[in-house]
Motif scaffolding. Structure first.
Motif, PDB file in Angstrom:
ATOM      1  N   MET A  38       0.877  -1.175   0.000  1.00 46.43           N
ATOM      2  CA  MET A  38       0.000   0.000   0.000  1.00 46.43           C
ATOM      3  C   MET A  38       0.906   1.213   0.000  1.00 46.43           C
ATOM      4  O   MET A  38       1.493   1.559   1.033  1.00 46.43           O
ATOM      5  N   ASP A  39       1.041   1.826  -1.149  1.00 50.75           N
ATOM      6  CA  ASP A  39       2.044   2.884  -1.274  1.00 50.75           C
ATOM      7  C   ASP A  39       1.717   3.768  -2.467  1.00 50.75           C
ATOM      8  O   ASP A  39       0.750   3.534  -3.191  1.00 50.75           O
ATOM      9  N   ARG A  40       2.569   4.797  -2.668  1.00 46.94           N
ATOM     10  CA  ARG A  40       2.498   5.551  -3.908  1.00 46.94           C
ATOM     11  C   ARG A  40       3.141   4.711  -5.000  1.00 46.94           C
ATOM     12  O   ARG A  40       4.015   3.892  -4.721  1.00 46.94           O
ATOM     13  N   LEU A  41       2.715   4.958  -6.240  1.00 50.76           N
ATOM     14  CA  LEU A  41       3.295   4.220  -7.346  1.00 50.76           C
ATOM     15  C   LEU A  41       3.832   5.223  -8.362  1.00 50.76           C
ATOM     16  O   LEU A  41       3.071   5.841  -9.108  1.00 50.76           O
ATOM     17  N   ARG A  42       5.113   5.441  -8.334  1.00 46.92           N
ATOM     18  CA  ARG A  42       5.867   6.261  -9.264  1.00 46.92           C
ATOM     19  C   ARG A  42       5.545   7.753  -9.205  1.00 46.92           C
ATOM     20  O   ARG A  42       6.429   8.578  -9.202  1.00 46.92           O
TER      21      ARG A  42
ATOM     22  N   TYR B 226       3.755  -1.749   4.948  1.00 48.37           N
ATOM     23  CA  TYR B 226       3.428  -2.304   3.629  1.00 48.37           C
ATOM     24  C   TYR B 226       3.943  -1.440   2.489  1.00 48.37           C
ATOM     25  O   TYR B 226       3.458  -1.506   1.370  1.00 48.37           O
ATOM     26  N   ARG B 227       4.944  -0.592   2.785  1.00 44.38           N
ATOM     27  CA  ARG B 227       5.495   0.275   1.734  1.00 44.38           C
ATOM     28  C   ARG B 227       6.284  -0.551   0.719  1.00 44.38           C
ATOM     29  O   ARG B 227       6.832  -1.613   1.033  1.00 44.38           O
ATOM     30  N   LEU B 228       6.335  -0.003  -0.473  1.00 41.79           N
ATOM     31  CA  LEU B 228       6.994  -0.677  -1.590  1.00 41.79           C
ATOM     32  C   LEU B 228       8.508  -0.773  -1.395  1.00 41.79           C
ATOM     33  O   LEU B 228       9.151  -1.729  -1.836  1.00 41.79           O
ATOM     34  N   SER B 229       9.086   0.206  -0.698  1.00 38.88           N
ATOM     35  CA  SER B 229      10.545   0.247  -0.581  1.00 38.88           C
ATOM     36  C   SER B 229      11.097  -0.846   0.328  1.00 38.88           C
ATOM     37  O   SER B 229      12.303  -1.001   0.431  1.00 38.88           O
TER      38      SER B 229
ATOM     39  N   GLY C 189      15.203  -4.401   2.535  1.00 38.14           N
ATOM     40  CA  GLY C 189      15.349  -5.659   3.256  1.00 38.14           C
ATOM     41  C   GLY C 189      14.390  -5.834   4.413  1.00 38.14           C
ATOM     42  O   GLY C 189      14.513  -6.791   5.169  1.00 38.14           O
ATOM     43  N   HIS C 190      13.427  -4.930   4.566  1.00 37.53           N
ATOM     44  CA  HIS C 190      12.463  -5.062   5.662  1.00 37.53           C
ATOM     45  C   HIS C 190      11.252  -5.883   5.214  1.00 37.53           C
ATOM     46  O   HIS C 190      10.105  -5.419   5.254  1.00 37.53           O
ATOM     47  N   LEU C 191      11.538  -7.110   4.791  1.00 39.92           N
ATOM     48  CA  LEU C 191      10.475  -7.952   4.248  1.00 39.92           C
ATOM     49  C   LEU C 191       9.539  -8.432   5.350  1.00 39.92           C
ATOM     50  O   LEU C 191       9.930  -8.560   6.507  1.00 39.92           O
TER      51      LEU C 191
ATOM     52  N   PHE D 279      19.050  -6.896  -7.123  1.00 40.97           N
ATOM     53  CA  PHE D 279      17.742  -6.629  -6.531  1.00 40.97           C
ATOM     54  C   PHE D 279      16.648  -6.803  -7.587  1.00 40.97           C
ATOM     55  O   PHE D 279      15.649  -7.485  -7.357  1.00 40.97           O
ATOM     56  N   ALA D 280      16.852  -6.201  -8.742  1.00 38.83           N
ATOM     57  CA  ALA D 280      15.836  -6.267  -9.799  1.00 38.83           C
ATOM     58  C   ALA D 280      15.626  -7.711 -10.235  1.00 38.83           C
ATOM     59  O   ALA D 280      14.492  -8.150 -10.427  1.00 38.83           O
ATOM     60  N   ARG D 281      16.729  -8.453 -10.383  1.00 37.16           N
ATOM     61  CA  ARG D 281      16.611  -9.848 -10.826  1.00 37.16           C
ATOM     62  C   ARG D 281      15.839 -10.681  -9.806  1.00 37.16           C
ATOM     63  O   ARG D 281      15.067 -11.566 -10.148  1.00 37.16           O
ATOM     64  N   THR D 282      16.092 -10.416  -8.534  1.00 35.76           N
ATOM     65  CA  THR D 282      15.473 -11.233  -7.491  1.00 35.76           C
ATOM     66  C   THR D 282      14.011 -10.866  -7.266  1.00 35.76           C
ATOM     67  O   THR D 282      13.166 -11.742  -7.108  1.00 35.76           O
ATOM     68  N   TYR D 283      13.721  -9.565  -7.265  1.00 39.41           N
ATOM     69  CA  TYR D 283      12.393  -9.152  -6.792  1.00 39.41           C
ATOM     70  C   TYR D 283      11.452  -8.622  -7.865  1.00 39.41           C
ATOM     71  O   TYR D 283      10.243  -8.761  -7.733  1.00 39.41           O
ATOM     72  N   LEU D 284      11.976  -7.955  -8.877  1.00 42.56           N
ATOM     73  CA  LEU D 284      11.080  -7.204  -9.757  1.00 42.56           C
ATOM     74  C   LEU D 284      10.674  -8.001 -11.000  1.00 42.56           C
ATOM     75  O   LEU D 284      11.453  -8.767 -11.547  1.00 42.56           O
ATOM     76  N   ARG D 285       9.444  -7.799 -11.417  1.00 42.80           N
ATOM     77  CA  ARG D 285       8.936  -8.459 -12.613  1.00 42.80           C
ATOM     78  C   ARG D 285       8.269  -7.413 -13.499  1.00 42.80           C
ATOM     79  O   ARG D 285       7.539  -6.552 -12.999  1.00 42.80           O
ATOM     80  N   VAL D 286       8.516  -7.504 -14.791  1.00 46.58           N
ATOM     81  CA  VAL D 286       7.774  -6.691 -15.736  1.00 46.58           C
ATOM     82  C   VAL D 286       6.666  -7.576 -16.279  1.00 46.58           C
ATOM     83  O   VAL D 286       6.923  -8.548 -16.984  1.00 46.58           O
ATOM     84  N   ALA D 287       5.424  -7.267 -15.898  1.00 47.83           N
ATOM     85  CA  ALA D 287       4.319  -8.135 -16.295  1.00 47.83           C
ATOM     86  C   ALA D 287       4.112  -8.057 -17.801  1.00 47.83           C
ATOM     87  O   ALA D 287       3.969  -6.975 -18.355  1.00 47.83           O
ATOM     88  N   ASP D 288       4.156  -9.201 -18.463  1.00 48.98           N
ATOM     89  CA  ASP D 288       3.851  -9.279 -19.884  1.00 48.98           C
ATOM     90  C   ASP D 288       2.740 -10.311 -20.053  1.00 48.98           C
ATOM     91  O   ASP D 288       2.975 -11.502 -19.880  1.00 48.98           O
TER      92      ASP D 288
END
Lengths: 428, 87
Positions: free
Chosen positions: A360-364, A405-408, A413-415, B38-47
């Motif tokens: 739950m955060d801002r997006l871009r 629940y922030r995106l950052s 590393g605060h998973l 980080f990008a490889r592990t966590y981020l996905r570009v939805a296609d």
């Protein structure tokens, strides 16, 4: 306390009685079919549980008036109408159990708050343990909950037999039951009523709910969005909220922002109606195949679900062998339901995050907000999510309840890795 | 999607296979190795048209497979043996 203005039909025992004699003309549509206006203070994309609840709280608590909820299909077509109706707050991590407990408290009074019967039924959620190890894990989770003031009871076999006689806990089984963790206030809520109730209450407060209206793009100027493009034309918006569940990844792609989300399918099924047999919600993780959760709807159908299908998909089909796993688990628990037929099976698209907790955060952009990543647990979160997110969108500052629940958190590393499975959306 | 064509065993029922992970669309080409990781592990570009994945034919020949699928239709576009990269 009702959210409805005097002009809307207020439901009560008295109104039911009047409807009995007033004929069919008494009942009105639950929400108004309004036209899309050219500009709004807030445009919410997605008329699911989270979108509608956010709209309701923005209108009722935050004093915002020009709000639209744009929905690609129909109100309640997505996951709010596809889940297994279970509500509970039996989480291990503090960030999660405080949030879900806030939600469970709101479920308790939601029928009054919306003036709409959502049939909250605190029939108890029972997590069964088949090994001493899982009993220890349940004890740890239960203790964490009790430290936070949330009800949790660890049941040995005798106590489980008393609470759930239909389970025949001591019966000889291939995988004998050892004990259970019980949350009595957990239970079920009628999911369709939640979508309809929020839509009705939001509409009565002046929120425009526009169905059959797909958002295709966002217009921006510098660091801010100015409005959204839709299949019904351009809409100007001071703030844009995305509550699009399984399609949040595509929203990220639309805005050029990769997200820590993959979309996976979760299927559920319901049997033909039978006489009352199953009193509570049972969660059964069998060492043999997988997970089954089962409860009985008020109509008598056995509602069942299990693990994710296990690979990314938008098809909403559901693979056959997962259905088989779920049914096998149900049969291990209740062999006597062997002759009952499955009536319907369906699947929903789940926005699975890389730690299993929501975003739950801002997006871009400064005025674009995302309420997503609810994985397979979004339904029970709806009331707390709507209230906290509305506060966030209106004030620009995330309330403490949802700050984790922030995106950052993925980069820092605060998973919030509730199952402790590492950076994977699904591990089977 | 009900079957997956294994290059060694032919078309087999889906439950013989286990999905392992999705490959991120394109690793960013920045000089920052930690951001890349980080990008490889966590981020996905939805296609919605293409998902590239690692699977294993666990209950068959046990080969690791590189699978290209269309996640919107369930169509399998290509399956080949995974080689050269660690699973």
């Amino acid at each position: 306390m009702s959210a409805l203005p005097a002009s809307a039909r207020h439901y009560s025992a008295w109104s039911l009685l009047r409807a009995r004699f007033a004929g069919s003309g008494y009942w009105r549509p639950l929400w108004a079919g309004r036209k899309l206006k050219p500009a709004y203070d807030v445009v919410i994309v997605g008329a699911g549980g989270h979108g509608l609840a956010s709209a309701f709280h923005l209108a009722r608590d935050q004093g915002m008036r020009r709000i639209a909820v744009l929905e690609k299909r129909l109100v309640g077509y997505g996951n709010v109408g596809r889940n297994t109706t279970i509500v509970r707050s039996n989480y291990l991590l503090p960030e999660n159990h405080y949030f879900y407990e806030d939600s469970l408290r709101r479920w308790e009074t939601l029928s009054h708050d919306l003036n709409y019967n959502v049939m909250y039924s605190p029939r108890g959620v029972v997590d069964l343990a088949l090994t001493d190890d899982s009993m220890l894990a349940l004890a740890r989770r239960g203790n964490a909950m009790r430290l936070a003031g949330i009800d949790a009871e660890l049941l040995d076999l005798a106590a489980l037999e008393r609470f759930a006689p239909e389970l025949e806990a001591r019966r000889k089984r291939r995988f004998p039951i050892v004990g259970a963790l019980l949350q009595r206030r957990g239970g079920t809520v009628r999911h369709d009523a939640v979508a309809w109730g929020y839509a009705r209450a939001a509409s009565a407060l002046g929120v425009d709910i526009i169905e059959d209206c797909e958002v295709t793009g966002v217009r921006t100027a510098g660091n801010a969005a100015t409005g959204v493009e839709s299949t019904r034309g351009y809409v100007q918006a001071d703030r844009v909220v995305f509550a699009t569940a399984g399609h949040t990844g595509m929203i990220g792609a639309m805005l050029g922002t990769p997200l820590p989300i993959e979309t996976h399918l979760l299927q559920a099924m319901v049997s033909e109606p039978i006489k009352p047999l199953i009193n509570s919600v049972y969660v059964y993780v069998s060492p043999g195949h997988g997970e089954t959760y089962i409860c009985q709807s008020d109509r008598g159908g056995l509602v069942m679900g299990g693990h994710l299908d296990g690979f990314p998909s938008y098809t909403r089909e559901g693979v056959w062998h997962r259905l088989e796993d779920v049914v096998q688990g149900a049969l291990e628990l209740f062999p006597r339901i062997g002759g009952v037929k499955i009536l319907r099976q369906w699947a929903g698209t789940n926005d699975m995050t890389m730690d299993g907790s929501p975003i739950m955060d801002r997006l871009r952009y400064d005025n674009v907000f995302v309420n997503a990543g609810w994985c397979y647990g979004g339904f029970k979160a709806i009331p707390a999510s709507g209230a906290a997110f509305a506060k966030f969108v209106a004030s620009g500052t995330a309330p403490d309840l949802i700050r984790a629940y922030r995106l950052s958190r993925f980069a820092s590393g605060h998973l919030l890795d509730e199952p402790g499975q590492g950076p994977f959306p699904v591990r089977l | 999607m009900r079957q997956l064509p294994c290059p060694f065993c032919g078309a087999r029922e889906l439950r013989e296979f286990v999905f392992h992970k999705t490959l991120p669309a394109a690793a960013s080409a920045t000089a920052d190795a930690s951001a890349d990781e980080f990008a490889r592990t966590y981020l996905r570009v939805a296609d919605p048209q293409l998902s590239v994945e690692h699977w294993q034919h666990v209950h068959g020949c046990r080969a690791w497979l590189l699978v290209r699928r269309n996640p919107s239709t369930g169509a399998v576009l290509a399956v080949q043996m995974l080689s050269g990269t660690a699973p």
